[in-house]
Design a protein around this motif. Structure first.
Motif, PDB file in Angstrom:
ATOM      1  N   ALA A 219       2.402  13.988   8.080  1.00  0.00           N
ATOM      2  CA  ALA A 219       1.366  14.111   7.042  1.00  0.00           C
ATOM      3  C   ALA A 219       0.396  12.938   7.101  1.00  0.00           C
ATOM      4  N   LEU A 220       0.921  11.740   7.322  1.00  0.00           N
ATOM      5  CA  LEU A 220       0.068  10.558   7.366  1.00  0.00           C
ATOM      6  C   LEU A 220      -0.883  10.589   8.560  1.00  0.00           C
ATOM      7  N   ALA A 221      -0.426  11.139   9.667  1.00  0.00           N
ATOM      8  CA  ALA A 221      -1.271  11.200  10.858  1.00  0.00           C
ATOM      9  C   ALA A 221      -2.530  12.017  10.601  1.00  0.00           C
ATOM     10  N   ALA A 222      -2.432  13.020   9.729  1.00  0.00           N
ATOM     11  CA  ALA A 222      -3.566  13.906   9.445  1.00  0.00           C
ATOM     12  C   ALA A 222      -4.385  13.451   8.240  1.00  0.00           C
ATOM     13  N   ALA A 223      -4.028  12.330   7.622  1.00  0.00           N
ATOM     14  CA  ALA A 223      -4.659  11.913   6.367  1.00  0.00           C
ATOM     15  C   ALA A 223      -6.094  11.451   6.565  1.00  0.00           C
ATOM     16  N   ASP A 224      -6.971  11.837   5.634  1.00  0.00           N
ATOM     17  CA  ASP A 224      -8.318  11.278   5.568  1.00  0.00           C
ATOM     18  C   ASP A 224      -8.315   9.987   4.758  1.00  0.00           C
ATOM     19  N   MET A 225      -7.494   9.956   3.721  1.00  0.00           N
ATOM     20  CA  MET A 225      -7.306   8.761   2.905  1.00  0.00           C
ATOM     21  C   MET A 225      -5.826   8.653   2.538  1.00  0.00           C
ATOM     22  N   VAL A 226      -5.339   7.425   2.423  1.00  0.00           N
ATOM     23  CA  VAL A 226      -3.928   7.182   2.114  1.00  0.00           C
ATOM     24  C   VAL A 226      -3.821   6.344   0.850  1.00  0.00           C
ATOM     25  N   LEU A 227      -3.001   6.797  -0.082  1.00  0.00           N
ATOM     26  CA  LEU A 227      -2.633   5.990  -1.244  1.00  0.00           C
ATOM     27  C   LEU A 227      -1.201   5.522  -1.022  1.00  0.00           C
TER      28      LEU A 227
ATOM     29  N   LEU B 201      -5.586   2.658   0.328  1.00  0.00           N
ATOM     30  CA  LEU B 201      -5.566   1.867  -0.894  1.00  0.00           C
ATOM     31  C   LEU B 201      -4.113   1.589  -1.252  1.00  0.00           C
ATOM     32  N   LEU B 202      -3.839   0.401  -1.745  1.00  0.00           N
ATOM     33  CA  LEU B 202      -2.492   0.084  -2.234  1.00  0.00           C
ATOM     34  C   LEU B 202      -2.491   0.254  -3.752  1.00  0.00           C
ATOM     35  N   ILE B 203      -1.682   1.179  -4.234  1.00  0.00           N
ATOM     36  CA  ILE B 203      -1.621   1.469  -5.668  1.00  0.00           C
ATOM     37  C   ILE B 203      -0.319   0.907  -6.233  1.00  0.00           C
ATOM     38  N   VAL B 204      -0.450  -0.082  -7.108  1.00  0.00           N
ATOM     39  CA  VAL B 204       0.723  -0.649  -7.785  1.00  0.00           C
ATOM     40  C   VAL B 204       0.969   0.183  -9.035  1.00  0.00           C
ATOM     41  N   THR B 205       2.074   0.925  -9.059  1.00  0.00           N
ATOM     42  CA  THR B 205       2.365   1.843 -10.156  1.00  0.00           C
ATOM     43  C   THR B 205       3.236   1.180 -11.222  1.00  0.00           C
ATOM     44  N   LYS B 206       3.334   1.860 -12.359  1.00  0.00           N
ATOM     45  CA  LYS B 206       4.185   1.419 -13.486  1.00  0.00           C
ATOM     46  C   LYS B 206       3.767   0.046 -14.004  1.00  0.00           C
ATOM     47  N   SER B 207       2.444  -0.241 -13.916  1.00  0.00           N
ATOM     48  CA  SER B 207       1.966  -1.576 -14.282  1.00  0.00           C
ATOM     49  C   SER B 207       2.169  -1.882 -15.761  1.00  0.00           C
ATOM     50  N   GLY B 208       2.291  -0.828 -16.571  1.00  0.00           N
ATOM     51  CA  GLY B 208       2.500  -1.053 -17.995  1.00  0.00           C
ATOM     52  C   GLY B 208       3.875  -1.592 -18.330  1.00  0.00           C
ATOM     53  N   THR B 209       4.798  -1.547 -17.378  1.00  0.00           N
ATOM     54  CA  THR B 209       6.168  -2.009 -17.645  1.00  0.00           C
ATOM     55  C   THR B 209       6.357  -3.490 -17.357  1.00  0.00           C
TER      56      THR B 209
ATOM     57  N   GLY C  68      -6.875 -10.141   3.067  1.00  0.00           N
ATOM     58  CA  GLY C  68      -8.265  -9.755   2.882  1.00  0.00           C
ATOM     59  C   GLY C  68      -8.644  -8.365   3.332  1.00  0.00           C
ATOM     60  N   HIS C  69      -7.671  -7.558   3.779  1.00  0.00           N
ATOM     61  CA  HIS C  69      -8.011  -6.236   4.320  1.00  0.00           C
ATOM     62  C   HIS C  69      -7.519  -5.080   3.456  1.00  0.00           C
ATOM     63  N   LEU C  70      -6.783  -5.355   2.416  1.00  0.00           N
ATOM     64  CA  LEU C  70      -6.143  -4.278   1.663  1.00  0.00           C
ATOM     65  C   LEU C  70      -6.577  -4.339   0.207  1.00  0.00           C
ATOM     66  N   ARG C  71      -7.162  -3.250  -0.296  1.00  0.00           N
ATOM     67  CA  ARG C  71      -7.573  -3.210  -1.703  1.00  0.00           C
ATOM     68  C   ARG C  71      -6.390  -2.792  -2.561  1.00  0.00           C
ATOM     69  N   VAL C  72      -6.127  -3.563  -3.611  1.00  0.00           N
ATOM     70  CA  VAL C  72      -4.998  -3.318  -4.507  1.00  0.00           C
ATOM     71  C   VAL C  72      -5.522  -2.856  -5.867  1.00  0.00           C
ATOM     72  N   VAL C  73      -4.954  -1.761  -6.385  1.00  0.00           N
ATOM     73  CA  VAL C  73      -5.329  -1.235  -7.693  1.00  0.00           C
ATOM     74  C   VAL C  73      -4.049  -1.014  -8.495  1.00  0.00           C
ATOM     75  N   GLU C  74      -4.027  -1.497  -9.730  1.00  0.00           N
ATOM     76  CA  GLU C  74      -2.844  -1.360 -10.586  1.00  0.00           C
ATOM     77  C   GLU C  74      -3.058  -0.232 -11.594  1.00  0.00           C
ATOM     78  N   CYS C  75      -1.984   0.516 -11.878  1.00  0.00           N
ATOM     79  CA  CYS C  75      -2.110   1.611 -12.842  1.00  0.00           C
ATOM     80  C   CYS C  75      -0.745   1.988 -13.401  1.00  0.00           C
ATOM     81  N   ASP C  76      -0.775   2.799 -14.440  1.00  0.00           N
ATOM     82  CA  ASP C  76       0.449   3.340 -15.025  1.00  0.00           C
ATOM     83  C   ASP C  76       0.207   4.805 -15.368  1.00  0.00           C
ATOM     84  N   SER C  77       0.773   5.698 -14.560  1.00  0.00           N
ATOM     85  CA  SER C  77       0.555   7.139 -14.725  1.00  0.00           C
ATOM     86  C   SER C  77       1.169   7.660 -16.018  1.00  0.00           C
TER      87      SER C  77
END
Length: 572
Positions: free
Chosen positions: A115-123, A153-161, A181-190
């Motif tokens: 699946a990753l080989a065919a990805a246009d974008m990866v979270l 993109l690097l998504i840090v999950t469960k940030s509210g905990t 310096g090459h990886l964008r990090v975004v924090e969230c809590d689904s």
């Protein structure tokens, strides 16, 4: 609430296309069928947004939140996904949930890999516990060996905990990747987001939604899609809808002057939108060619390093071979960058020359002659209705009467348009015109700004990696005649593959930075220029429509379609 534009724009396009087809079909005009035949779009490849990470890292919950609950995703505290599951989000985006890596099932990793080989974008998802050895290895594998660093993109999950000081999680991610310096990090809590979506109290609901960070994830996805050119593709159908709605508007009036003016404006808008699309696509194509050349140079460099590992009789001899290979790498990258800049400049010149020819053709059309001759020979004046265009441009008031009140504005606008786009003065791409300025400024900036291909940084990272060699390579140099046990041979092969992937990835990353910088430069000149032209056309078009004594239902609907297409384009 922020929308994911690779989903939102196509969805808006479908709705407006349906309405525009119905409106045009209801018009009684000999050119109606011809107009309908132009309302079609090329095939759009559905982008694949693939989520990966360790099990229980929040991938499934993130899909649920990103789609506002539209995706039917199974969420569990244990291994929630045991196979690749694709969720067609309105037919516009394929969201792919992969098995959790290292979830105790060996087949999970190979399923996720495909699946990753065919990805246009990866979270890449990771919980607030951040990285351990397993997740770090998987991050590097996806980034370097699968070549997805510039699509991830690097998504840090469960940030509210669990909270963290500013920059801590970015530093942790940089350490896990091994290249800062090459990886964008975004924090969230689904969970917080979905709680807000279902909360009865609007104020509390808004607090949960805003605090969840999901909108930040969506903005990051939009930015990545913009960088990769996907949004340029998704905007174009809306531009076509806007132009055709304007042209259809010229069919629903009995006034021949008004019909000619509206048709002329619609044709101008259509020509500009089509030319902008062609430029965007060709820039993307040239970028791809540049990236391919950079990767080929990196592969040759690593081949040379591996040859040095085998052929050198001493560390000193190997260092000398690496120096030669590094010089060859930087020379080939400089050449690729120079060719890229030259190709973009030549392409822009050709495209604007062709645009000039199209504008000349519009100038000589029957519609243009009709508009130019409205009110000819009349000398009295009424300038009380001089409009937004004249006020903004400072155009000189003209003297016309017994003609539509918008006549002087349209004629002034046409003169300004023709001169600005290099067609009215009779000099093709002459100095001072839009096309000439863009070609000159982009070519100059690339030649000055990008000349050495960030060679110091490339040399610093790649040169050290190649010359330092690493323990596995050093052992190979010293003991290349020894008989290693099978496990030791596998470790050495793995070390070589990892080093190769890291070096190629570093060149790819640097190439992406250069390519992105040039693309941003081109877009930075193009978009304000085209946006301004579209705004001027729309302002004059709106003035003509507003002066109608009676707007029928079809006219109102066509104006509404055009306005909604504008809103969607402005939001993107």
């Amino acid at each position: 609430m922020t929308k994911i534009l690779i989903h939102e724009l196509p969805a808006q396009t479908r709705k407006l296309e349906t309405r525009l087809r119905a409106a045009i079909a209801a018009i009684e005009h000999p050119d109606r069928d011809s107009l309908l035949s132009r309302l079609r779009f090329g095939e759009r490849e559905v982008p694949q947004l693939v989520l990966t990470g360790l099990y229980s890292s929040g991938k499934s919950s993130l899909i649920k939140a990103l789609t506002d609950g539209d995706a039917s995703v199974d969420i569990a505290v244990d291994v929630a996904t045991d196979a690749v599951r694709g969720y067609e989000w309105g037919g516009d985006v394929l969201l792919v949930d992969t098995p959790g890596v290292q979830a105790g099932l060996e087949e999970h990793d190979s399923i996720a890999e495909s699946a990753l080989a065919a990805a246009d974008m990866v979270l890449f998802t990771v919980s607030v516990d951040m990285f351990d050895d397993t997740s770090s290895a998987h991050l590097r594998h996806v980034a370097f060996e699968l070549g997805k660093l510039d699509q991830m993109l690097l998504i840090v999950t469960k940030s509210g905990t669990m909270s963290a000081a500013v920059g801590i999680r970015q530093s942790n991610a940089d350490a896990a990747l091994g290249v800062p310096g090459h990886l964008r990090v975004v924090e969230c809590d689904s969970v917080d987001y979905m709680t807000g979506m279902m909360h009865d109290d609007p104020e509390r609901a808004n607090e949960y939604i805003e605090g969840s960070g999901i909108d930040n994830v969506r903005r990051a996805i939009n930015a990545l899609a913009e960088t990769r050119g996907q949004l340029a593709v998704d905007r174009q159908p809306l531009q076509l809808i806007r132009a055709l709605a304007m042209e259809a508007g010229s069919f629903v009036t009995e006034d021949p002057n008004e019909s000619a003016a509206l048709a002329l404006l619609a044709r101008q808008r259509g020509v500009l939108a089509t030319r902008q699309q062609r430029i965007e696509r060709q820039v993307a194509s040239l970028r791809t060619a540049f990236m391919s050349a950079a990767i080929a140079s990196a592969e040759l460099f690593v081949d040379a390093i591996e040859d040095a590992d085998e052929l050198a009789q001493s560390v000193g001899e190997r260092t000398a071979l690496v120096d030669v290979a590094e010089a060859d790498l930087n020379a080939s990258l400089d050449l690729a960058a120079a060719k890229f800049g030259q190709a973009v400049t030549q392409m822009l010149k050709l495209q604007f020359d062709n645009l000039t020819a199209e504008i000349r053709e519009i100038e000589s059309s029957p519609h243009a002659r009709v508009v130019s001759n409205i009110g000819a020979g009349v000398t009295t004046v009424d300038t009380t209705k001089r409009s937004r265009f004249v006020a903004r441009r400072g155009a000189k008031a003209a003297t016309h009467t017994s003609a539509p009140p918008w006549t002087a504005d349209v004629q002034d606008y046409l003169k300004t348009f023709q001169t600005f786009w290099g067609a009215g003065t009779g000099v093709k791409a002459s100095s001072g015109t839009a096309g000439h300025k863009i070609v000159t400024e982009v070519g100059h900036r690339f030649g000055v700004k990008f000349k050495p291909w960030q060679a110091a940084r490339t040399s610093n990272y790649i040169g050290k990696a190649a010359k330092g060699a690493g323990t596995a390579i050093q052992v190979g140099l010293v003991l290349n005649d020894a008989v290693f046990e099978e496990r030791r041979r596998r470790e050495l092969d793995r070390a070589r593959r990892t080093r190769r992937a890291n070096m190629v990835s570093e060149v790819t990353t640097q190439a992406n930075l250069i390519a992105a910088d040039l693309v941003d430069e081109v877009r930075g000149h193009l978009r304000p220029l085209f946006d301004r032209a579209f705004a001027d056309i729309d302002a004059v078009y709106g003035e003509i429509i507003s002066n109608r004594e009676d707007q029928g239902a079809l006219s109102v609907e066509l104006s509404a379609i055009a306005s909604e297409a504008d809103s969607a384009l402005s939001a993107s």
